[in-house]
Design an enzyme around this catalytic site. Structure first.
Site, PDB file in Angstrom:
ATOM      1  N   CYS A  10      -0.396   4.114   2.140  1.00  0.00           N
ATOM      2  CA  CYS A  10      -0.176   3.950   3.587  1.00  0.00           C
ATOM      3  C   CYS A  10       1.297   4.206   3.938  1.00  0.00           C
ATOM      4  CB  CYS A  10      -0.505   2.536   4.047  1.00  0.00           C
ATOM      5  SG  CYS A  10      -2.022   1.862   3.378  1.00  0.00           S
ATOM      6  N   ASP A  11       2.210   3.693   3.140  1.00  0.00           N
ATOM      7  CA  ASP A  11       3.627   3.637   3.552  1.00  0.00           C
ATOM      8  C   ASP A  11       4.576   4.461   2.685  1.00  0.00           C
ATOM      9  OD1 ASP A  11       2.893   1.818   5.541  1.00  0.00           O
ATOM     10  OD2 ASP A  11       2.987   0.140   4.140  1.00  0.00           O
ATOM     11  N   CYS A  50       0.827  -1.214   0.000  1.00  0.00           N
ATOM     12  CA  CYS A  50       0.000   0.000   0.000  1.00  0.00           C
ATOM     13  C   CYS A  50       0.861   1.264   0.000  1.00  0.00           C
ATOM     14  CB  CYS A  50      -0.914  -0.017   1.220  1.00  0.00           C
ATOM     15  SG  CYS A  50      -1.901   1.470   1.398  1.00  0.00           S
TER      16      CYS A  50
END
Ligand code: NAP
Length: 343
Positions: free
Chosen positions: A140-141, A137
């Site tokens: 997300c990261d 992701c």
């Protein structure tokens, strides 16, 4: 006697399909319970901008779309609970679902909208390094990789989207694809090709990830073969080229697998890919009357937010019609029993 209350409609999954089903079922006064699983809100919460959902000419954030959907469902009376289904008993009605925390839920109609989860590629060390520089992701990261060189694995729209997002932070992004043709849509492929920070490694795959949980991802071993699918070639004994690269992050964008494990021992039919099979024709009914499928869990082809919303609404309408039919049959059976008792 089982004291667990029986819901009219239980919707497993709170992505766009589950939410759309919840809005329709709640508006039909069925007071649906929506079970939010390990990825509440589903795949859209991991995406940045959704540009192709009807009604948003400027695009809309994935998270925003999901939040609005949840509020809309709650406005009509849908309830939400957290829980992951481990097992389903569908031979008898009401259906009973066992959750991972030991609780169980009972329902007359069940809508399966469990979506699909990110696929892993099977590279060496991925179990150890997932979450430590290896990710599925970018939204997300991605921000952890400011100034890094990173790899994105895959050749579909997800990989392009991951790469474009990562290019905001990383120094360089290399998309590693196992053949020479992209599966991605032309518009996404063009954006990635035109981006100055994004490069492509064709006919290549990830064999091994280097690093540790302390230092994160530090590099990778790639294999390549001019005819593509190098790991398959390697497994069959064909010579492939190996290369070690230094990278600070690796992102998987290789598609998704449907979340249907809890249905494996039931009479709901599953395709070889794991997708839930619905009956032939325009319906969300499954081989088990009273169980309906919606969204990516039953759709190996379209997999769009807007089509998931569509099948979600269909599942709620199908469930409503089925419950009405059941109620009519039950009251008919009851009146025959009453007449027989009077005689
Ligand atoms: P996808 O279209 O199935 O593409 C998966 C990609 O990963 C393919 O290129 C595939 O290679 C590769 N792959 C699969 N397993 C692999 C493995 N073990 N090792 C290496 N490579 C592997 O999945 P997706 O990109 O997630 O897209 C799914 C759907 O969502 C599509 O309909 C897409 O249009 C949609 N989507 C749209 C957007 C957007 O419009 N913004 C964003 C994301 C997703 P092969 O090509 O060789 O099979």
């Amino acid at each position: 006697m089982n004291e667990t209350p029986v819901h009219d409609v239980l919707i497993v999954g709170s992505g766009v399909a589950g939410l759309s089903a919840a809005i329709y079922a709640a508006r039909a006064d069925l007071e649906p319970l929506v079970l939010e699983g390990p990825e509440p809100g589903g795949q859209l919460t991991l995406t940045t901008e959704v540009e192709n959902y009807l009604g948003f000419p400027e695009g809309v954030g994935g998270m925003e779309l999901i939040q609005h959907g949840k509020e809309q469902a709650e406005r009509f009376g849908a309830e939400f609970e957290h829980g992951t289904v481990e097992d389903a008993t569908l031979e008898e009605r009401p259906f009973e679902l066992e959750l991972s925390d030991g609780d169980s839920l009972r329902t007359r109609a069940l809508i399966v909208a469990t979506g699909a989860s990110a696929r892993w590629v099977g590279a060496e060390n991925e179990d150890e390094l997932m979450g430590y520089g290896l990710s599925t992701c970018a939204t997300c990261d991605g921000a952890f990789h400011r100034g890094d060189d990173v790899l994105v694995i895959g050749g579909g729209d997800s990989a392009m989207e991951e790469a474009l997002f990562l290019a905001k932070f990383a120094d360089s992004v290399t998309i590693v694809h196992r053949r020479e043709d992209l599966r991605a849509s032309e518009v996404m492929a063009r954006r990635a090709r035109d981006h100055e920070k994004i490069a492509f490694r064709w006919n290549a795959e990830l064999l091994e990830i280097h690093g540790s949980q302390d230092e994160g991802v530090t590099g990778a071993t790639l294999v390549s073969h001019p005819d593509g699918y190098p790991t398959e070639k390697l497994e069959s004994g064909t010579e492939v080229e190996r290369e070690e690269v230094d990278v600070g992050g690796i992102f998987y964008g290789v598609g998704h697998v449907p979340n249907t494990a809890f249905l494996e021992d039931t009479a709901v039919e599953l395709a070889e890919s794991g997708h839930l099979e619905t009956l032939e024709g325009m319906t969300t009914e499954t081989a088990v009357p009273g169980v309906f499928g919606a969204g990516d869990v039953m759709d190996p082809d379209y997999r769009q937010a807007v089509t998931s919303a569509g099948t979600g609404s269909m599942a709620a309408l199908d469930a409503e019609a089925w419950l009405e039919e059941q109620a009519a049959t039950d009251s008919h059976t009851r009146s025959i029993a009453e007449i027989e008792a009077d005689d």
